[in-house]
Enzyme design. Structure first.
Site, PDB file in Angstrom:
ATOM      1  N   LYS A  72     -32.998 -26.369 -18.664  1.00 25.79           N
ATOM      2  CA  LYS A  72     -32.093 -25.223 -18.575  1.00 25.79           C
ATOM      3  C   LYS A  72     -30.915 -25.491 -19.501  1.00 25.79           C
ATOM      4  CE  LYS A  72     -28.608 -22.947 -15.913  1.00 25.79           C
ATOM      5  NZ  LYS A  72     -27.662 -23.083 -14.799  1.00 25.79           N
TER       6      LYS A  72
ATOM      7  N   GLY B 113     -19.815 -20.307  -9.828  1.00 28.88           N
ATOM      8  CA  GLY B 113     -19.099 -20.760  -8.643  1.00 28.88           C
ATOM      9  C   GLY B 113     -18.128 -19.773  -8.052  1.00 28.88           C
TER      10      GLY B 113
ATOM     11  N   ALA C  31     -25.688 -17.749 -11.599  1.00 30.94           N
ATOM     12  CA  ALA C  31     -24.239 -17.889 -11.452  1.00 30.94           C
ATOM     13  C   ALA C  31     -23.614 -16.645 -10.830  1.00 30.94           C
ATOM     14  CB  ALA C  31     -23.548 -18.195 -12.782  1.00 30.94           C
ATOM     15  N   GLY C  32     -22.741 -16.889  -9.866  1.00 31.23           N
ATOM     16  CA  GLY C  32     -21.931 -15.830  -9.277  1.00 31.23           C
ATOM     17  C   GLY C  32     -22.397 -15.315  -7.935  1.00 31.23           C
TER      18      GLY C  32
ATOM     19  N   ASN D 239     -26.370 -22.409  -6.607  1.00 26.10           N
ATOM     20  CA  ASN D 239     -25.994 -23.715  -6.084  1.00 26.10           C
ATOM     21  C   ASN D 239     -24.837 -23.590  -5.098  1.00 26.10           C
ATOM     22  OD1 ASN D 239     -24.969 -26.926  -7.582  1.00 26.10           O
ATOM     23  ND2 ASN D 239     -25.403 -26.389  -5.503  1.00 26.10           N
ATOM     24  N   THR D 240     -23.666 -23.171  -5.603  1.00 27.50           N
ATOM     25  CA  THR D 240     -22.469 -23.145  -4.772  1.00 27.50           C
ATOM     26  C   THR D 240     -22.625 -22.247  -3.550  1.00 27.50           C
ATOM     27  OG1 THR D 240     -21.160 -23.501  -6.777  1.00 27.50           O
ATOM     28  CG2 THR D 240     -19.973 -22.805  -4.822  1.00 27.50           C
TER      29      THR D 240
END
Length: 263
Positions: A105, A166, A192-193, A214-215
């Protein structure tokens, strides 16, 4: 998923059942990392090569001990890279550590505050990696023209952001994501987001092939429970997309027919 709506998607010639991809950062310890990822049902797990021990440091815990490569597809990423040269070098290091593993990635960031991608450096790195035999899944902004160019040069999947990394803000530009999806011939995965399960479901309802997060899981009060919620949201959103939602209408429409009423 029910049998009649079960489907799969393919990355670098390998077929996957789960459309949820997850990261490994921000968990409190290795045990929580392994438990949450197992609960998510994810089959592809991304690891930041510059921040995570995959065997570089023999005296530290190795992430591969809780995420064995025979169970998961390890997706090395170039998080923390701010130029093409560093990103390319990081991918080559990952390939060496993972015995010739070519799936990566790619993310090349523009600045430390927004963590938005540097598109020019991303394209430069992608071209070099592809020429060197890498299978490149690429993080980018939500610009349909950039997404088209990254597909054109040979990236095997394009991963537009929903919002800053994040941030947990959810999908900020649904129309652009839909446009990217509608014009793509490679998998499109929101990256993301995402903040909660409804964000993941929305991405799938827009027609995305998957979501990487992830977050949203790791920073939840209960990461293992959130991982379960995200797994279900991905499945629900995909089924809703396949089912085809009803048209949105400005005015009310009775659920039961008003013609032929008895009284």
């Amino acid at each position: 998923m029910s049998e009649n709506t079960a489907d799969t998607f393919t990355i670098a010639g390998k077929v996957y059942n789960s459309r949820l991809l997850v990261g490994t950062g921000k968990y409190k310890d290795m045990e929580e990392t392994g438990a949450a990822i197992a609960e998510s049902g994810a089959e592809i797990v991304t690891v930041a090569v510059r921040r995570t021990n995959m065997g570089q440091n023999k005296d530290e815990p190795n992430i591969l001990d809780v995420l064995p490569p025979e169970r998961y597809t390890i997706l090395p990423n170039t998080a923390g890279c701010y130029d093409a040269k560093t990103a390319v070098r990081t991918c080559k290091l990952a390939r060496e550590m993972l015995d010739g593993h070519n799936l990566v990635k790619l993310e090349v960031l523009g600045d430390e505050k927004t963590l938005f991608p540097d598109v020019m450096q991303t394209i430069t790195a992608a071209e070099e990696l592809i020429k060197d035999g890498f299978d490149v899944m690429v993080y980018t902004n939500d610009d349909p023209i950039v997404a088209r160019e990254l597909e054109k040069i040979g990236c095997i999947a394009v991963m537009p952001l929903a919002a800053p990394i994040g941030s947990g803000l959810g999908i900020r530009n649904k129309l652009n994501i839909r446009t990217i999806v509608e014009n793509a011939n490679v998998p499109i995965l929101v990256d993301a987001g995402v903040g909660t399960a409804s964000d993941a479901a929305e991405a799938m309802e827009l027609g995305c092939d998957g979501v990487l997060m992830n977050t949203a899981i790791a920073a939840a009060d209960n990461p293992i429970l959130m991982a379960s919620a995200m797994r279900k949201a991905i499945e629900a959103g995909r089924e809703a997309y396949l089912a085809g939602r009803m048209p949105a209408k400005r005015f009310a429409s009775a659920s039961s027919p008003i013609e032929g009423m008895f009284f």
